[in-house]
Design a protein around this motif. Structure first.
Motif, PDB file in Angstrom:
ATOM      1  N   LEU A   5       0.849  -1.185   0.000  1.00 45.51           N
ATOM      2  CA  LEU A   5       0.000   0.000   0.000  1.00 45.51           C
ATOM      3  C   LEU A   5       0.885   1.235   0.000  1.00 45.51           C
ATOM      4  CD1 LEU A   5      -2.714  -1.058   2.625  1.00 45.51           C
ATOM      5  CD2 LEU A   5      -2.715  -1.399   0.142  1.00 45.51           C
ATOM      6  N   ASN A   6       0.955   1.894  -1.132  1.00 43.29           N
ATOM      7  CA  ASN A   6       1.768   3.093  -1.296  1.00 43.29           C
ATOM      8  C   ASN A   6       0.872   4.320  -1.117  1.00 43.29           C
ATOM      9  OD1 ASN A   6       3.971   4.713  -1.828  1.00 43.29           O
ATOM     10  ND2 ASN A   6       4.345   3.904  -3.879  1.00 43.29           N
ATOM     11  N   GLY A   7       1.477   5.469  -0.934  1.00 43.92           N
ATOM     12  CA  GLY A   7       0.712   6.688  -0.816  1.00 43.92           C
ATOM     13  C   GLY A   7       1.389   7.695   0.093  1.00 43.92           C
ATOM     14  N   ALA A   8       0.889   8.912   0.067  1.00 48.61           N
ATOM     15  CA  ALA A   8       1.452   9.971   0.895  1.00 48.61           C
ATOM     16  C   ALA A   8       1.114   9.726   2.365  1.00 48.61           C
ATOM     17  CB  ALA A   8       0.905  11.330   0.452  1.00 48.61           C
ATOM     18  N   LEU A  85       6.577   4.660  -0.924  1.00 51.38           N
ATOM     19  CA  LEU A  85       7.731   4.556  -1.822  1.00 51.38           C
ATOM     20  C   LEU A  85       7.607   5.681  -2.844  1.00 51.38           C
ATOM     21  CD1 LEU A  85       8.110   0.743  -2.656  1.00 51.38           C
ATOM     22  CD2 LEU A  85       9.488   2.111  -1.099  1.00 51.38           C
ATOM     23  N   LEU A  86       8.449   6.698  -2.718  1.00 55.51           N
ATOM     24  CA  LEU A  86       8.392   7.832  -3.633  1.00 55.51           C
ATOM     25  C   LEU A  86       9.555   7.850  -4.616  1.00 55.51           C
ATOM     26  CD1 LEU A  86       7.295  10.715  -1.217  1.00 55.51           C
ATOM     27  CD2 LEU A  86       5.883   9.106  -2.514  1.00 55.51           C
ATOM     28  N   TYR A 143       5.768  13.704  -3.058  1.00 53.41           N
ATOM     29  CA  TYR A 143       4.693  12.780  -3.434  1.00 53.41           C
ATOM     30  C   TYR A 143       4.054  13.213  -4.751  1.00 53.41           C
ATOM     31  CZ  TYR A 143       0.057  10.640  -3.493  1.00 53.41           C
ATOM     32  OH  TYR A 143      -1.079   9.978  -3.866  1.00 53.41           O
ATOM     33  N   ALA A 144       3.776  14.512  -4.882  1.00 51.26           N
ATOM     34  CA  ALA A 144       3.182  15.012  -6.129  1.00 51.26           C
ATOM     35  C   ALA A 144       4.111  14.763  -7.308  1.00 51.26           C
ATOM     36  CB  ALA A 144       2.871  16.500  -5.990  1.00 51.26           C
ATOM     37  N   SER A 145       5.416  14.903  -7.093  1.00 54.63           N
ATOM     38  CA  SER A 145       6.376  14.672  -8.170  1.00 54.63           C
ATOM     39  C   SER A 145       6.440  13.204  -8.570  1.00 54.63           C
ATOM     40  CB  SER A 145       7.767  15.150  -7.743  1.00 54.63           C
ATOM     41  OG  SER A 145       7.762  16.543  -7.460  1.00 54.63           O
ATOM     42  N   ALA A 146       6.209  12.310  -7.595  1.00 54.79           N
ATOM     43  CA  ALA A 146       6.293  10.871  -7.866  1.00 54.79           C
ATOM     44  C   ALA A 146       5.016  10.301  -8.463  1.00 54.79           C
ATOM     45  CB  ALA A 146       6.623  10.117  -6.574  1.00 54.79           C
ATOM     46  N   GLU A 153       1.978   2.600 -12.773  1.00 55.30           N
ATOM     47  CA  GLU A 153       2.203   1.201 -12.409  1.00 55.30           C
ATOM     48  C   GLU A 153       1.157   0.666 -11.443  1.00 55.30           C
ATOM     49  OE1 GLU A 153       5.192  -0.632  -9.233  1.00 55.30           O
ATOM     50  OE2 GLU A 153       6.212  -0.139 -11.107  1.00 55.30           O
ATOM     51  N   ALA A 154       0.879   1.430 -10.385  1.00 60.22           N
ATOM     52  CA  ALA A 154       0.037   0.925  -9.305  1.00 60.22           C
ATOM     53  C   ALA A 154      -1.444   1.118  -9.618  1.00 60.22           C
ATOM     54  CB  ALA A 154       0.392   1.632  -7.998  1.00 60.22           C
TER      55      ALA A 154
END
Length: 339
Positions: A5-8, A85-86, A143-146, A153-154
């Motif tokens: 689970l990715n995210g800011a 993961l950024l 986060y916005a840049s990533a 992908e996600a």
């Protein structure tokens, strides 16, 4: 399997993860943040002073994979992993190493609007403290840049107006539908020294072709590990065909033999670079990339390569270009010419 689970910070990763445990039978919470906390307690202050985030530690990235493999030998799985993961290089290293262990990954992004993220971070400030609030807010811009590479992908679940339970239900439904599967090359980790062959291909301006692997950080030369009983030059030709859809005629000319010493957890071995010659514009336009292994390619100057290649590969490239100009191969040890 790992459900990543990715995210800011503030997207609801941890609260969603706990709810998800009820919806995925046999699942276990796996928090790599605990590994980072442990390393902070064990590593000397001098080392910790060199980093801003524990994700910069090679030991953390290695232990994330080793611990996941160890946990999956104890529990049924899947492992539910709430971890931001950024940096794509960190993603490549961890997901590539998991793939080499034959551990499948489902990559899901829990996304919320910036206004909601800021509101959630402010609400947590009373419990987490002002320093934690400032740290979370500083990561909103990265986060916005990533977001472009993560969303490409996600599988994205917008949690802006969802409760943790609702977010978990959407994640569980996406998992059951096969969403978020990370299609990545599955090359087993070496268990001893290896011989690897790379091939340098040039354009009409003598720029060298580099490729961007999905399974490790940094750019690379086309090529790969020599299989048992295979001639190194032919291995390079085979790898170019498999990776780029390009057929080389004849054996390429040797430029560099580099002995790479063992550096745990790596075993080292011999690294050879060959001259694959020049490609025409038509050849370059016809290049095909296997999406599970490579995400891109480009022709670069030696100066450009300095910003893309890890130091050991950059040294190897510079020596190979020197050998190409001189017309005879060079022997290196750890990237340094010998003799």
């Amino acid at each position: 399997m790992i459900v990543w689970l990715n995210g800011a910070f503030g997207a609801g990763k941890t609260t969603t993860a706990y709810e998800l445990l009820d919806l995925l039978p046999g699942s276990t919470l796996y928090d790599p943040g605990l590994i980072g906390a442990g390393l902070r307690r064990m590593l000397p202050k001098e080392r910790l002073g060199q980093i801003d985030d524990f994700q910069e530690l090679p030991s953390w990235r290695r232990l994330v994979v080793d611990t996941a493999a160890a946990l999956l030998s104890e529990v049924q799985g899947p492992l539910v992993t709430p971890m931001t993961l950024l940096h794509r290089e960190v993603r490549d290293e961890i997901f590539g190493a998991l793939a080499s262990r034959r551990i499948p990954v489902r990559h899901l992004l829990l996304h919320a609007t910036e206004a909601i993220l800021r509101d959630r971070i402010d609400q947590r400030a009373a419990a987490d403290g002002e320093s934690a609030r400032s740290w979370c807010l500083r990561h909103l811009e990265p986060y916005a840049s990533a977001l472009p590479w993560i969303t490409a992908e996600a599988h994205t679940v917008d949690t802006s107006w969802l409760t943790p339970r609702q977010s978990a239900e959407r994640v569980a439904s996406a998992i059951r539908a096969g969403a978020g599967a990370v299609d990545i090359v599955q090359t087993p980790e070496p268990t001893a020294e290896t011989v690897a062959s790379g091939v340098l291909l040039f354009d009409e301006r003598d720029r060298v072709l580099l490729v961007d692997p999905t399974y490790k950080p940094g750019w690379e030369f086309p090529g790969g590990v020599v299989e048992p009983g295979e001639a190194p030059a032919l291995a390079g030709v085979r790898e170019v065909g498999e990776e780029l859809g390009l057929r080389l005629h004849g054996e390429p000319r040797l430029l560099v033999v580099d002995w790479e010493p063992p550096r745990p957890p790596g075993f080292g071995g011999l690294r050879l670079l060959f001259d694959g010659g020049r490609l025409t514009a038509g050849d370059a336009a016809a290049l095909l990339l296997p999406s599970a292994e490579l995400r891109g390619w480009r022709f670069v100057t030696e100066e450009d390569a300095a910003g893309l290649l890890p130091p050991v590969r950059l040294d190897r490239l510079r020596c190979a270009l020197r050998a190409r100009r001189a017309g005879h191969p060079l022997y290196l040890e750890a990237g340094v010419p010998v003799g």
